[in-house]
Design an enzyme around this catalytic site. Structure first.
Site, PDB file in Angstrom:
ATOM      1  N   HIS A 137       0.783  -1.238   0.000  1.00  0.00           N
ATOM      2  CA  HIS A 137       0.000   0.000   0.000  1.00  0.00           C
ATOM      3  C   HIS A 137       0.822   1.299   0.000  1.00  0.00           C
ATOM      4  O   HIS A 137       0.674   2.149  -0.874  1.00  0.00           O
ATOM      5  CB  HIS A 137      -0.902   0.028   1.249  1.00  0.00           C
TER       6      HIS A 137
HETATM    7  C1  BDR Z   1      -2.612   0.424   5.611  1.00  0.00           C
HETATM    8  O1  BDR Z   1      -2.723  -0.165   6.910  1.00  0.00           O
HETATM    9  C2  BDR Z   1      -1.454  -0.535   7.386  1.00  0.00           C
HETATM   10  O2  BDR Z   1      -1.502  -1.814   7.939  1.00  0.00           O
HETATM   11  C3  BDR Z   1      -0.494  -0.418   6.230  1.00  0.00           C
HETATM   12  O3  BDR Z   1       0.778   0.015   6.690  1.00  0.00           O
HETATM   13  C4  BDR Z   1      -1.132   0.616   5.329  1.00  0.00           C
HETATM   14  O4  BDR Z   1      -0.754   1.914   5.679  1.00  0.00           O
HETATM   15  C5  BDR Z   1      -3.346  -0.446   4.625  1.00  0.00           C
HETATM   16  O5  BDR Z   1      -4.681  -0.555   4.973  1.00  0.00           O
END
Ligand code: BDR
Ligand code: CA
Length: 313
Positions: free
Chosen positions: A242
């Site tokens: 992400h």
């Molecule tokens: C987001 O949630 C976190 O676990 C990850 O680092 C990312 O920023 C994805 O939903």
């Protein structure tokens, strides 16, 4: 061209780590500092992880500030099931020798933005928005100093990843997300709708290992650990990565496509708490407050990260 001054607000997290490495490897950025928030794991661990990553990148001079230890109104929700007990499970990274800055992240954000030219600094947010919202509440005048906020958060057509309706970063502190989205600052949002369209492959993770530098080896070890959760969850061959979308968008905007929309955050209903309600079709008549990304050139994205991580020690 002069490098773009950025501040990274983050809760590392393996995907945060790759995003930070990508930023530190890129001469297009002047990383003024890293502000850390509680999210994937509690603050004590996220601030330690941020320092470990700076040292891994050979940039121990990077300023790291610890910020808010909990969300504005709700109790902290963490994600050890995804990121492991430390938040950065996978590689064995040494305890950091570089010091944490004394100043609180929110105070430093306010001070730094106040001293900046109008529209002078870009905020890259990779976690819950508590620090940024607290700074905007403490000093609303800083809004004019922010060039834009590029955030990873939210999800609409893709649904949520922590509840059926909500994505983790927004779910953890929906009230902070509301403050940010109603601040009037230019915002670009990278929701699950885009991150789920660019899944890591085994070949790509192996190619990081094959870089032959310590960063490539550590990144591959992080991602080996991190992607197992999403592969089981989604039944796909690789998990999404992400947070680096934020840096990749600033480095190579042509890799992405999106649309200006109105986005509101649910803060009332427990069932849909933290849902980002994106008016994709413009049916509400509410003015656009966010550029929402939904398309990505996955091959270009992964080759950008690969090439930049190759430049680090
Ligand atoms: C987001 O949630 C976190 O676990 C990850 O680092 C990312 O920023 C994805 O939903
Ligand atoms: Ca994150």
């Amino acid at each position: 061209m002069a490098p773009r001054p950025i501040i990274i607000d983050t809760d590392p997290g393996q995907d945060d780590a790759i995003a930070i490495l990508l930023a530190l490897a890129s001469p297009e950025f002047d990383v003024l500092g890293i502000t850390v928030v509680a999210g994937n794991v509690p603050l004590k661990l996220t601030e330690m992880n941020a320092r470990k990553i700076c040292e891994l990148a050979g940039k121990p001079e990077t300023k790291v500030f610890a910020g808010c230890a909990r969300p504005m109104m709700r109790s902290l929700v963490t994600a050890e099931e995804v990121h492991g007990k430390t938040g950065l499970d996978g590689p064995e990274l040494p305890d950091p020798a570089m010091a944490l800055q004394d100043q609180h992240a929110v105070d430093w954000l306010v001070e730094t933005l106040r001293a900046a030219a109008p529209g002078g600094i870009t905020l890259c947010t990779l976690g819950p928005l508590t620090n940024v919202a607290a700074a905007l509440v403490k000093a609303p005048d800083i809004a004019g100093k922010i060039a834009e906020i590029v955030m990873m958060g939210g999800g609409f057509f893709e649904g949520g990843n922590v509840t059926p309706a909500a994505e983790f970063n927004i779910y953890v502190d929906p009230h902070a997300a509301h403050v940010v989205l109603s601040s009037g600052v230019k915002i670009t949002m990278h929701p699950l709708d885009v991150t789920h369209k660019a899944l890591m492959t085994r070949t790509w993770i192996d190619s990081l290992k094959a870089l032959g530098n310590r960063t490539g080896a550590a990144a591959a070890a992080m991602l080996d650990f991190y992607e197992r959760f999403d592969m089981e969850k989604y039944g796909e061959d690789g998990g999404p990565l992400h947070d680096p979308c934020v840096m990749a968008f600033l480095l190579q905007p042509d890799l992405f496509q999106g649309k200006d929309c109105n986005v509101q955050v649910e803060t009332g209903s427990e069932l849909t708490m933290g849902m980002t309600v994106v008016d994709w079709w413009g049916v509400s008549g509410r003015p656009a407050n966010c550029h929402v990304i939904n398309q990505i050139d996955a091959a270009g994205f992964y080759s950008l990260i690969h090439d930049r991580l190759a430049r680090l020690p």
